[in-house]
Design a protein around this motif. Sequence first.
Motif, PDB file in Angstrom:
ATOM      1  N   ASP A  45       8.664  12.881   7.937  1.00  0.00           N
ATOM      2  CA  ASP A  45       7.812  12.221   8.926  1.00  0.00           C
ATOM      3  C   ASP A  45       6.746  13.157   9.492  1.00  0.00           C
ATOM      4  OD1 ASP A  45       9.723  13.782  10.089  1.00  0.00           O
ATOM      5  OD2 ASP A  45      10.395  12.299  11.556  1.00  0.00           O
ATOM      6  N   THR A  46       7.118  14.395   9.783  1.00  0.00           N
ATOM      7  CA  THR A  46       6.164  15.364  10.330  1.00  0.00           C
ATOM      8  C   THR A  46       6.350  16.706   9.631  1.00  0.00           C
ATOM      9  OG1 THR A  46       7.730  15.957  12.096  1.00  0.00           O
ATOM     10  CG2 THR A  46       6.063  14.291  12.609  1.00  0.00           C
ATOM     11  N   PRO A  47       5.269  17.460   9.428  1.00  0.00           N
ATOM     12  CA  PRO A  47       5.414  18.786   8.814  1.00  0.00           C
ATOM     13  C   PRO A  47       6.156  19.735   9.741  1.00  0.00           C
ATOM     14  CG  PRO A  47       3.174  18.445   9.592  1.00  0.00           C
ATOM     15  CD  PRO A  47       3.872  17.142   9.747  1.00  0.00           C
ATOM     16  N   ALA A  48       6.845  20.698   9.167  1.00  0.00           N
ATOM     17  CA  ALA A  48       7.615  21.657   9.952  1.00  0.00           C
ATOM     18  C   ALA A  48       6.908  23.001   9.935  1.00  0.00           C
ATOM     19  CB  ALA A  48       9.019  21.798   9.387  1.00  0.00           C
ATOM     20  N   SER A  49       6.885  23.680  11.083  1.00  0.00           N
ATOM     21  CA  SER A  49       6.250  24.999  11.161  1.00  0.00           C
ATOM     22  C   SER A  49       7.112  26.070  10.516  1.00  0.00           C
ATOM     23  CB  SER A  49       5.960  25.358  12.618  1.00  0.00           C
ATOM     24  OG  SER A  49       7.162  25.355  13.376  1.00  0.00           O
ATOM     25  N   VAL A  50       8.436  25.946  10.646  1.00  0.00           N
ATOM     26  CA  VAL A  50       9.380  26.889  10.042  1.00  0.00           C
ATOM     27  C   VAL A  50      10.603  26.122   9.562  1.00  0.00           C
ATOM     28  CG1 VAL A  50       8.666  28.928  11.363  1.00  0.00           C
ATOM     29  CG2 VAL A  50      10.390  27.387  12.313  1.00  0.00           C
ATOM     30  N   ALA A  51      11.280  26.674   8.565  1.00  0.00           N
ATOM     31  CA  ALA A  51      12.496  26.024   8.068  1.00  0.00           C
ATOM     32  C   ALA A  51      13.657  26.209   9.034  1.00  0.00           C
ATOM     33  CB  ALA A  51      12.855  26.579   6.695  1.00  0.00           C
ATOM     34  N   ILE A  52      13.725  27.410   9.649  1.00  0.00           N
ATOM     35  CA  ILE A  52      14.801  27.750  10.576  1.00  0.00           C
ATOM     36  C   ILE A  52      14.211  27.993  11.954  1.00  0.00           C
ATOM     37  CG2 ILE A  52      16.689  29.364  11.060  1.00  0.00           C
ATOM     38  CD1 ILE A  52      16.558  30.141   8.061  1.00  0.00           C
ATOM     39  N   PRO A  53      14.574  27.231  12.989  1.00  0.00           N
ATOM     40  CA  PRO A  53      15.588  26.168  13.010  1.00  0.00           C
ATOM     41  C   PRO A  53      15.010  24.754  12.931  1.00  0.00           C
ATOM     42  CG  PRO A  53      15.067  26.789  15.243  1.00  0.00           C
ATOM     43  CD  PRO A  53      14.156  27.616  14.348  1.00  0.00           C
ATOM     44  N   THR A  54      13.675  24.612  12.794  1.00  0.00           N
ATOM     45  CA  THR A  54      13.062  23.284  12.872  1.00  0.00           C
ATOM     46  C   THR A  54      13.681  22.300  11.899  1.00  0.00           C
ATOM     47  OG1 THR A  54      10.986  24.341  13.529  1.00  0.00           O
ATOM     48  CG2 THR A  54      10.869  22.048  12.827  1.00  0.00           C
ATOM     49  N   LEU A  55      13.861  22.719  10.644  1.00  0.00           N
ATOM     50  CA  LEU A  55      14.438  21.811   9.651  1.00  0.00           C
ATOM     51  C   LEU A  55      15.955  21.898   9.598  1.00  0.00           C
ATOM     52  CD1 LEU A  55      11.899  22.119   6.689  1.00  0.00           C
ATOM     53  CD2 LEU A  55      12.154  20.238   8.324  1.00  0.00           C
ATOM     54  N   THR A  56      16.508  23.093   9.694  1.00  0.00           N
ATOM     55  CA  THR A  56      17.963  23.232   9.553  1.00  0.00           C
ATOM     56  C   THR A  56      18.732  22.609  10.714  1.00  0.00           C
ATOM     57  OG1 THR A  56      17.778  25.474  10.488  1.00  0.00           O
ATOM     58  CG2 THR A  56      17.841  25.276   8.092  1.00  0.00           C
ATOM     59  N   ASP A  57      18.058  22.293  11.805  1.00  0.00           N
ATOM     60  CA  ASP A  57      18.707  21.559  12.896  1.00  0.00           C
ATOM     61  C   ASP A  57      18.831  20.070  12.578  1.00  0.00           C
ATOM     62  OD1 ASP A  57      19.183  23.743  14.442  1.00  0.00           O
ATOM     63  OD2 ASP A  57      17.593  23.380  15.903  1.00  0.00           O
ATOM     64  N   ARG A  58      18.172  19.630  11.496  1.00  0.00           N
ATOM     65  CA  ARG A  58      18.240  18.233  11.088  1.00  0.00           C
ATOM     66  C   ARG A  58      19.260  18.083   9.954  1.00  0.00           C
ATOM     67  NH1 ARG A  58      11.766  17.072  10.073  1.00  0.00           N
ATOM     68  NH2 ARG A  58      10.971  18.096  11.969  1.00  0.00           N
ATOM     69  N   PRO A  59      19.853  16.899   9.821  1.00  0.00           N
ATOM     70  CA  PRO A  59      20.782  16.692   8.682  1.00  0.00           C
ATOM     71  C   PRO A  59      20.026  16.701   7.359  1.00  0.00           C
ATOM     72  CG  PRO A  59      20.412  14.637   9.885  1.00  0.00           C
ATOM     73  CD  PRO A  59      19.778  15.717  10.698  1.00  0.00           C
ATOM     74  N   GLY A  60      20.660  17.263   6.332  1.00  0.00           N
ATOM     75  CA  GLY A  60      20.079  17.251   5.000  1.00  0.00           C
ATOM     76  C   GLY A  60      19.201  18.442   4.669  1.00  0.00           C
ATOM     77  N   TYR A  61      19.197  19.474   5.504  1.00  0.00           N
ATOM     78  CA  TYR A  61      18.398  20.680   5.247  1.00  0.00           C
ATOM     79  C   TYR A  61      19.292  21.911   5.373  1.00  0.00           C
ATOM     80  CZ  TYR A  61      14.187  17.802   5.822  1.00  0.00           C
ATOM     81  OH  TYR A  61      13.209  16.844   5.689  1.00  0.00           O
ATOM     82  N   TRP A  62      19.177  22.809   4.395  1.00  0.00           N
ATOM     83  CA  TRP A  62      19.942  24.051   4.406  1.00  0.00           C
ATOM     84  C   TRP A  62      19.016  25.193   4.001  1.00  0.00           C
ATOM     85  CZ3 TRP A  62      21.221  19.558   1.899  1.00  0.00           C
ATOM     86  CH2 TRP A  62      22.316  18.842   2.405  1.00  0.00           C
ATOM     87  N   ALA A  63      18.948  26.231   4.818  1.00  0.00           N
ATOM     88  CA  ALA A  63      18.082  27.379   4.499  1.00  0.00           C
ATOM     89  C   ALA A  63      18.647  28.626   5.148  1.00  0.00           C
ATOM     90  CB  ALA A  63      16.652  27.137   4.989  1.00  0.00           C
ATOM     91  N   ALA A  64      18.286  29.792   4.597  1.00  0.00           N
ATOM     92  CA  ALA A  64      18.731  31.077   5.128  1.00  0.00           C
ATOM     93  C   ALA A  64      17.698  32.143   4.768  1.00  0.00           C
ATOM     94  CB  ALA A  64      20.099  31.453   4.566  1.00  0.00           C
ATOM     95  N   PRO A  65      17.635  33.223   5.560  1.00  0.00           N
ATOM     96  CA  PRO A  65      16.721  34.326   5.227  1.00  0.00           C
ATOM     97  C   PRO A  65      17.175  35.069   3.976  1.00  0.00           C
ATOM     98  CG  PRO A  65      17.460  34.430   7.535  1.00  0.00           C
ATOM     99  CD  PRO A  65      18.341  33.455   6.838  1.00  0.00           C
ATOM    100  N   VAL A  66      16.227  35.489   3.171  1.00  0.00           N
ATOM    101  CA  VAL A  66      16.495  36.348   2.022  1.00  0.00           C
ATOM    102  C   VAL A  66      16.542  37.794   2.504  1.00  0.00           C
ATOM    103  CG1 VAL A  66      15.578  37.164  -0.196  1.00  0.00           C
ATOM    104  CG2 VAL A  66      15.380  34.741   0.437  1.00  0.00           C
ATOM    105  N   PRO A  67      17.489  38.615   2.059  1.00  0.00           N
ATOM    106  CA  PRO A  67      17.500  40.028   2.460  1.00  0.00           C
ATOM    107  C   PRO A  67      16.130  40.665   2.207  1.00  0.00           C
ATOM    108  CG  PRO A  67      19.498  39.495   1.254  1.00  0.00           C
ATOM    109  CD  PRO A  67      18.622  38.288   1.154  1.00  0.00           C
ATOM    110  N   GLN A  68      15.622  41.384   3.193  1.00  0.00           N
ATOM    111  CA  GLN A  68      14.258  41.903   3.096  1.00  0.00           C
ATOM    112  C   GLN A  68      14.093  42.939   1.995  1.00  0.00           C
ATOM    113  OE1 GLN A  68      13.235  41.451   7.806  1.00  0.00           O
ATOM    114  NE2 GLN A  68      11.862  42.707   6.598  1.00  0.00           N
ATOM    115  N   THR A  69      15.185  43.511   1.515  1.00  0.00           N
ATOM    116  CA  THR A  69      15.078  44.440   0.386  1.00  0.00           C
ATOM    117  C   THR A  69      14.630  43.729  -0.890  1.00  0.00           C
ATOM    118  OG1 THR A  69      17.444  44.125  -0.060  1.00  0.00           O
ATOM    119  CG2 THR A  69      16.810  46.026   1.300  1.00  0.00           C
ATOM    120  N   LEU A  70      14.758  42.387  -0.921  1.00  0.00           N
ATOM    121  CA  LEU A  70      14.370  41.614  -2.094  1.00  0.00           C
ATOM    122  C   LEU A  70      12.982  41.002  -1.955  1.00  0.00           C
ATOM    123  CD1 LEU A  70      17.669  39.634  -2.890  1.00  0.00           C
ATOM    124  CD2 LEU A  70      16.993  41.928  -3.640  1.00  0.00           C
TER     125      LEU A  70
END
Length: 251
Positions: free
Chosen positions: A58-83
Amino acid sequence: MGARLAERARKTFQNGVAFINRPVGVKERVCLRVERCDQHWEGALRVGFTSVQPSLMDTPASVAIPTLTDRPGYWAAPVPQTLTTLGSELQFWVDSKGTVSVMGSNGMRYKLLTGVEVKKKLWAMIDVYGQTRAVLLLGSRKKVGNSFSSRRSCPTLPPPPVSPGDSCLCISEGRRCHPCHKHNAFENRPTAPPAGLYPEDCSVCLSEIATEVLSCGHRCLCQHCARRVMRDFGRCPLCRFPITPLHDVLG
């Protein structure tokens, strides 16, 4: 780049959420390369999956965490910065148990999160966040049947080598460029703290130096406040991502 480059505006650390334009399968590995970096931000690339068809958002998200992950059906996590250093290639996938993992070019695998609903159609989600300003999609790999071979999607010519010319690497070069001081002025909302050569104050007590790097990538707490925040709240005071121990390394 044939719609394979996801790039965020240079003046901000957010507004870089992108999706693969088709559902991906279980154990199908999405391959990326970090094309541009701006080291004056904290945090870096986030990846994950969604069972919500991206075109129906319905609306674009500025960030995945927590804007999207607070909603059902979204899962995301930070990648280790060494990668996520400039030119790094990595791949991420979800297995049949709903565990999302990432692997760098050094062959090390990291477990990022669990609980993805793999019985639903899933779209890969990429948040070009913080120090990561652009990533190039290199296609995907999927195992063929029970064999040891794999099939790669998007067969294309090898992309040109990464050039650091359009990346801000002031931190690793031992200096702080003038534009870095001005980037947060572009945002009228709370921003990710700048990463620099000089220590930052703890965002809770404001009297001690922030020494603890949280699982979201933010360095914003002293050791004493980190213990208290983990015990009483369990979330980063800046982005509200759950504070967990360092990413589990899979053998």
